[in-house]
Design an enzyme around this catalytic site. Structure first.
Site, PDB file in Angstrom:
ATOM      1  N   GLN A 187      43.520  47.129  40.270  1.00 45.75           N
ATOM      2  CA  GLN A 187      42.252  46.549  40.714  1.00 45.75           C
ATOM      3  C   GLN A 187      41.093  47.076  39.854  1.00 45.75           C
ATOM      4  OE1 GLN A 187      42.034  44.144  43.016  1.00 45.75           O
ATOM      5  NE2 GLN A 187      39.826  44.020  42.890  1.00 45.75           N
ATOM      6  N   ASP A 194      47.820  39.443  36.504  1.00 50.66           N
ATOM      7  CA  ASP A 194      46.397  39.105  36.382  1.00 50.66           C
ATOM      8  C   ASP A 194      46.128  38.286  35.116  1.00 50.66           C
ATOM      9  OD1 ASP A 194      44.607  40.009  38.400  1.00 50.66           O
ATOM     10  OD2 ASP A 194      44.928  42.092  37.783  1.00 50.66           O
ATOM     11  N   LYS A 243      45.165  41.238  49.323  1.00 51.78           N
ATOM     12  CA  LYS A 243      46.327  40.982  48.460  1.00 51.78           C
ATOM     13  C   LYS A 243      47.605  41.450  49.146  1.00 51.78           C
ATOM     14  CE  LYS A 243      43.422  40.921  44.394  1.00 51.78           C
ATOM     15  NZ  LYS A 243      42.801  41.597  43.257  1.00 51.78           N
TER      16      LYS A 243
HETATM   17  N1  GUN Z   1      38.394  42.752  40.220  1.00 52.07           N
HETATM   18  C1  GUN Z   1      37.729  41.605  40.511  1.00 52.07           C
HETATM   19  N2  GUN Z   1      38.554  40.544  40.368  1.00 52.07           N
HETATM   20  C2  GUN Z   1      39.754  41.041  39.992  1.00 52.07           C
HETATM   21  C3  GUN Z   1      40.998  40.427  39.709  1.00 52.07           C
HETATM   22  O1  GUN Z   1      41.185  39.200  39.746  1.00 52.07           O
HETATM   23  N3  GUN Z   1      42.007  41.282  39.365  1.00 52.07           N
HETATM   24  C4  GUN Z   1      41.828  42.622  39.277  1.00 52.07           C
HETATM   25  N4  GUN Z   1      42.870  43.378  38.905  1.00 52.07           N
HETATM   26  N5  GUN Z   1      40.672  43.211  39.536  1.00 52.07           N
HETATM   27  C5  GUN Z   1      39.646  42.424  39.895  1.00 52.07           C
END
Ligand code: GUN
Length: 286
Positions: free
Chosen positions: A97, A120, A53
């Site tokens: 995350q 998200d 990211k």
């Molecule tokens: N953990 C697995 N996929 C995601 C996601 O798309 N966003 C976040 N914040 N955590 C995750």
């Protein structure tokens, strides 16, 4: 033999569009888009995602702010950080995350993120907006899957769409996005009986169960679009999806590889959401 859906290529197109718009925002308004990425603890998979990211932020010209917190961080401490980020004008999007360590209530954290910075789309208010089809942000993985399906040229309207998995992050919003495009949607999960009878009827099959090689070729309708959201690490260290690729590609019309399918799209859509957040916030401030 199925046509391969190249997630790397499609994600590069999405990111190029985001980068161009971000450059314009900087030139016209002097605004640099910013994403805060918060990781708690040492989950190796989460570390890989967070690094990807941050790298994507660099690629599209965003600032990224990483907050790597100790495994023993308390819920209060994390809530305090979210509060600071909510008020930081350099931060347009906040991503915490998941999963978080067990002593932290994930819902409490998600609820604390400012709705306008929730890139998200996990906050209940954003989830509700997705439900009624009036949204600012789409959840990144389902939105990425929709882009991949669009890329095949196959229309969703009127098709039998089957989603395997009912998570809040993928399965449920995925079903909703397919429904918005007028697909006839079935959601399968761990208690579904005779799953193969259902999947064999799917024109579009999205698999998000987290079980290596769960879907095999005999479960797939000839010519179907097969999207594999799975990302499983095998004992030999190799990555594999939820779909057994070798048998599935013989039946499917279109199929995503793992890696290089849905994964890069999730990150591209995160960049798109962060840009949307920045544009909205700059409008509010005017
Ligand atoms: N953990 C697995 N996929 C995601 C996601 O798309 N966003 C976040 N914040 N955590 C995750």
């Amino acid at each position: 033999m199925a046509i391969l859906i190249n997630g790397k290529e499609v994600s590069a197109e999405v990111k190029a569009g985001v980068a161009a718009e971000a450059a314009k925002l900087k030139e016209e308004k002097g605004l640099k888009v910013g994403l805060a990425v918060v990781i708690v603890g040492n989950n190796p998979a989460s570390r890989v995602y967070v690094n990807s990211k941050k790298k994507a932020c660099e690629e599209v010209g965003f600032q990224s702010f990483e907050y790597a917190l100790d495994e023993n961080t308390t819920q209060e401490q994390l809530l305090d950080l979210v509060d600071v980020l909510n008020r930081d004008s350099r931060v347009n999007g906040i991503l915490v995350q998941l999963p978080l360590p067990k002593h932290i209530d994930e819902n409490a954290i998600i609820n604390a993120i400012c709705v306008d910075k929730d890139v998200d789309a996990f906050h209940p208010k954003n989830v509700g907006r997705i439900m009624i089809g009036d949204y600012a942000f789409l959840p990144c993985t389902p939105a990425g899957v929709m882009e991949l399906i669009a890329h095949t040229g196959v229309e969703v309207s009127g098709k039998n769409c089957v989603v395997i998995g009912r998570s809040n992050i993928v399965g449920k919003p995925m079903a909703m996005l397919l429904l918005h495009k007028s697909g006839t949607v079935t959601i399968c999960h761990s208690k579904t009986q005779n799953i193969a009878d259902i999947t064999r009827n799917a024109d579009i099959l999205v698999v998000a169960v987290g079980k290596p090689n769960f879907v095999t070729g005999d479960m797939i309708k000839e010519g179907a679009v097969v999207i594999d959201v799975g990302m499983n690490r095998l004992e030999n260290g190799k990555l594999c999806g939820d779909v057994e690729f070798a048998s599935a590609e013989k039946k499917a019309g279109y199929i995503t590889p793992v890696p290089g399918g849905v994964g890069p799209m999730t990150i591209a859509m995160l960049m798109k959401n962060t840009l949307t957040a920045a544009k909205q916030q700059s409008r509010v401030k005017k």
